[in-house]
Scaffold this motif. Structure first.
Motif, mmCIF file in Angstrom:
data_model
loop_
_atom_site.group_PDB
_atom_site.id
_atom_site.type_symbol
_atom_site.label_atom_id
_atom_site.label_comp_id
_atom_site.label_asym_id
_atom_site.label_seq_id
_atom_site.Cartn_x
_atom_site.Cartn_y
_atom_site.Cartn_z
ATOM 1 N N MET A 1 1.165 -0.850 -0.321
ATOM 2 C CA MET A 1 0.123 -0.530 0.086
ATOM 3 C C MET A 1 0.986 1.236 0.074
ATOM 4 S SD MET A 1 -3.291 1.147 0.123
ATOM 5 C CE MET A 1 -3.909 0.454 0.882
ATOM 6 N N ALA A 2 2.054 1.499 0.985
ATOM 7 C CA ALA A 2 2.259 2.518 1.223
ATOM 8 C C ALA A 2 3.503 2.961 -0.355
ATOM 9 C CB ALA A 2 3.871 2.078 2.498
ATOM 10 N N LYS A 3 3.575 1.538 -0.600
ATOM 11 C CA LYS A 3 4.447 2.241 -2.279
ATOM 12 C C LYS A 3 3.540 2.485 -3.715
ATOM 13 C CE LYS A 3 8.119 -0.274 -3.452
ATOM 14 N NZ LYS A 3 9.378 0.440 -3.381
ATOM 15 N N ASP A 4 2.688 2.437 -3.519
ATOM 16 C CA ASP A 4 1.149 3.085 -4.203
ATOM 17 C C ASP A 4 1.315 4.483 -4.027
ATOM 18 O OD1 ASP A 4 0.699 0.613 -5.496
ATOM 19 O OD2 ASP A 4 -1.106 0.506 -4.513
ATOM 20 N N GLN A 5 1.364 4.537 -2.891
ATOM 21 C CA GLN A 5 1.111 6.125 -1.926
ATOM 22 C C GLN A 5 2.410 7.405 -3.361
ATOM 23 O OE1 GLN A 5 1.079 6.627 1.822
ATOM 24 N NE2 GLN A 5 -0.840 6.399 1.667
ATOM 25 N N LEU A 6 3.185 6.170 -3.686
ATOM 26 C CA LEU A 6 5.121 6.747 -4.022
ATOM 27 C C LEU A 6 4.571 6.863 -5.494
ATOM 28 C CD1 LEU A 6 7.519 5.586 -2.074
ATOM 29 C CD2 LEU A 6 6.538 8.044 -1.283
ATOM 30 N N LYS A 7 3.834 6.424 -6.048
ATOM 31 C CA LYS A 7 3.702 6.073 -7.842
ATOM 32 C C LYS A 7 3.088 7.346 -8.308
ATOM 33 C CE LYS A 7 2.127 0.905 -8.462
ATOM 34 N NZ LYS A 7 1.666 0.580 -8.789
ATOM 35 N N LEU A 8 3.924 8.420 -9.156
ATOM 36 C CA LEU A 8 3.708 9.983 -9.809
ATOM 37 C C LEU A 8 2.474 9.899 -9.966
ATOM 38 C CD1 LEU A 8 5.403 12.451 -9.739
ATOM 39 C CD2 LEU A 8 5.643 11.334 -12.692
ATOM 40 N N ASP A 9 1.662 8.976 -10.313
ATOM 41 C CA ASP A 9 0.005 9.554 -10.474
ATOM 42 C C ASP A 9 -1.093 9.035 -9.504
ATOM 43 O OD1 ASP A 9 0.815 9.090 -13.172
ATOM 44 O OD2 ASP A 9 -0.709 6.958 -13.738
ATOM 45 N N ASN A 10 -0.530 8.935 -8.597
ATOM 46 C CA ASN A 10 -1.014 9.023 -7.250
ATOM 47 C C ASN A 10 -0.882 10.584 -6.833
ATOM 48 O OD1 ASN A 10 -2.342 6.482 -7.572
ATOM 49 N ND2 ASN A 10 -0.872 5.891 -6.136
ATOM 50 N N GLN A 11 -0.331 11.196 -7.473
ATOM 51 C CA GLN A 11 0.274 12.692 -6.257
ATOM 52 C C GLN A 11 -0.983 13.486 -7.026
ATOM 53 O OE1 GLN A 11 2.899 12.172 -3.896
ATOM 54 N NE2 GLN A 11 2.094 10.131 -4.815
ATOM 55 N N ILE A 12 -1.117 14.489 -5.950
ATOM 56 C CA ILE A 12 -1.679 15.871 -6.557
ATOM 57 C C ILE A 12 -0.773 16.699 -7.084
ATOM 58 C CG2 ILE A 12 -1.757 16.567 -4.176
ATOM 59 C CD1 ILE A 12 -4.655 17.307 -4.986
ATOM 60 N N CYS A 13 0.379 16.634 -6.163
ATOM 61 C CA CYS A 13 1.791 17.639 -6.500
ATOM 62 C C CYS A 13 2.315 18.031 -7.582
ATOM 63 C CB CYS A 13 3.111 17.586 -5.511
ATOM 64 S SG CYS A 13 3.929 16.037 -5.789
ATOM 65 N N PHE A 14 2.395 16.324 -8.405
ATOM 66 C CA PHE A 14 2.776 16.358 -9.668
ATOM 67 C C PHE A 14 1.905 17.507 -11.164
ATOM 68 C CE2 PHE A 14 2.603 14.682 -14.313
ATOM 69 C CZ PHE A 14 4.423 15.476 -14.018
ATOM 70 N N PRO A 15 -0.095 16.457 -10.794
ATOM 71 C CA PRO A 15 -1.184 17.420 -12.083
ATOM 72 C C PRO A 15 -1.044 18.914 -11.728
ATOM 73 C CG PRO A 15 -1.679 15.886 -10.348
ATOM 74 C CD PRO A 15 -0.183 15.863 -10.228
ATOM 75 N N LEU A 16 -0.587 19.764 -10.280
ATOM 76 C CA LEU A 16 -0.919 20.621 -9.618
ATOM 77 C C LEU A 16 1.040 21.531 -10.562
ATOM 78 C CD1 LEU A 16 -1.742 21.069 -6.580
ATOM 79 C CD2 LEU A 16 -3.125 21.967 -9.080
ATOM 80 N N TYR A 17 1.882 20.785 -10.818
ATOM 81 C CA TYR A 17 3.413 21.386 -10.745
ATOM 82 C C TYR A 17 2.877 20.514 -12.477
ATOM 83 C CZ TYR A 17 8.397 21.693 -12.401
ATOM 84 O OH TYR A 17 9.147 21.895 -13.283
ATOM 85 N N ALA A 18 2.532 20.201 -13.399
ATOM 86 C CA ALA A 18 2.551 20.280 -15.022
ATOM 87 C C ALA A 18 1.482 21.889 -15.247
ATOM 88 C CB ALA A 18 2.048 19.085 -14.978
ATOM 89 N N ALA A 19 0.103 21.600 -14.977
ATOM 90 C CA ALA A 19 -0.659 22.355 -15.142
ATOM 91 C C ALA A 19 -0.054 23.891 -14.649
ATOM 92 C CB ALA A 19 -2.020 22.328 -13.994
ATOM 93 N N THR A 20 0.907 23.789 -13.649
ATOM 94 C CA THR A 20 1.063 25.479 -13.787
ATOM 95 C C THR A 20 2.404 25.980 -14.550
ATOM 96 O OG1 THR A 20 0.501 25.164 -11.642
ATOM 97 C CG2 THR A 20 2.190 26.484 -11.948
ATOM 98 N N ARG A 21 3.330 24.537 -15.828
ATOM 99 C CA ARG A 21 4.005 25.059 -16.114
ATOM 100 C C ARG A 21 3.405 25.079 -17.218
ATOM 101 N NH1 ARG A 21 9.367 23.621 -16.569
ATOM 102 N NH2 ARG A 21 8.618 22.852 -18.176
ATOM 103 N N GLU A 22 2.533 23.909 -17.914
ATOM 104 C CA GLU A 22 1.333 24.771 -19.082
ATOM 105 C C GLU A 22 0.822 25.586 -19.083
ATOM 106 O OE1 GLU A 22 0.633 23.791 -22.779
ATOM 107 O OE2 GLU A 22 1.833 22.491 -21.881
ATOM 108 N N MET A 23 -0.176 25.782 -18.090
ATOM 109 C CA MET A 23 -0.822 27.816 -18.246
ATOM 110 C C MET A 23 0.787 28.961 -18.414
ATOM 111 S SD MET A 23 -1.964 29.879 -14.949
ATOM 112 C CE MET A 23 -0.077 29.947 -14.629
ATOM 113 N N THR A 24 1.905 28.222 -17.497
ATOM 114 C CA THR A 24 2.107 30.401 -17.750
ATOM 115 C C THR A 24 2.992 30.064 -19.553
ATOM 116 O OG1 THR A 24 3.373 29.789 -15.693
ATOM 117 C CG2 THR A 24 4.801 30.707 -16.820
ATOM 118 N N LYS A 25 2.794 28.435 -19.899
ATOM 119 C CA LYS A 25 3.871 28.621 -21.705
ATOM 120 C C LYS A 25 2.380 29.021 -22.363
ATOM 121 C CE LYS A 25 4.612 24.285 -22.126
ATOM 122 N NZ LYS A 25 5.268 23.143 -23.283
ATOM 123 N N ARG A 26 1.370 28.962 -22.014
ATOM 124 C CA ARG A 26 0.243 29.289 -22.149
ATOM 125 C C ARG A 26 -0.093 30.920 -22.868
ATOM 126 N NH1 ARG A 26 -5.202 24.997 -22.894
ATOM 127 N NH2 ARG A 26 -3.941 23.597 -22.820
#
Length: 142
Positions: A1-26
């Motif tokens: 279970m703890a291993k699943d928490q470390l998957k990139l797809d299970n993080q909220i920080c990554f889509p926020l980070y990626a969306a912020t970069r994309e937004m700034t680019k747009r």
């Protein structure tokens, strides 16, 4: 279970980070006519709204520390977009205000928010929901 928490797809920080970069680019092509960066655009938004504001209040509003904000304001001042001056009431306080050039840029920026929203492909409801969720997250960080 703890291993699943470390998957990139299970993080909220990554889509926020990626969306912020994309937004700034747009925003980059939309800000070309204003000849400002995205962080400088945020400063302009606050100044168009407030008229004059202290550096401290501006930093708080934009979630920026003075080490980031001061050099940016200096560059904007050198380009004639705004002025910085010490308060006559308290010399420790620096006030920021738009110049005529900074005020003129507001007219050029009028269509930017709508163009950006149209580019997101979000429905009006989704846009407002996302904005509300992000505002809630930001409140929790203060």
């Amino acid at each position: 279970m703890a291993k699943d928490q470390l998957k990139l797809d299970n993080q909220i920080c990554f889509p926020l980070y990626a969306a912020t970069r994309e937004m700034t680019k747009r925003y980059q092509p939309l800000l070309k006519e204003l000849d400002v960066t995205y962080p400088q655009y945020l400063v302009l938004l606050v100044l168009w709204e407030e008229g004059m504001i202290t550096v401290k209040a501006l930093g708080k509003r934009l979630y920026l520390d003075s080490g980031t904000l001061t050099p940016m304001l200096k560059r904007m001042e050198e380009r004639g977009i705004l002025t910085r001056r010490r308060s006559t009431e308290d010399e420790r306080v620096v006030e920021v205000e738009l110049t005529a050039l900074g005020k003129e840029k507001e007219h050029l920026a009028e269509e930017i928010p709508m163009k950006f929203i149209e580019g997101t492909k979000l429905s009006e409801e989704e846009y407002h929901q996302l904005k509300a969720i992000l505002a809630k997250l930001m409140q929790e960080t203060q």
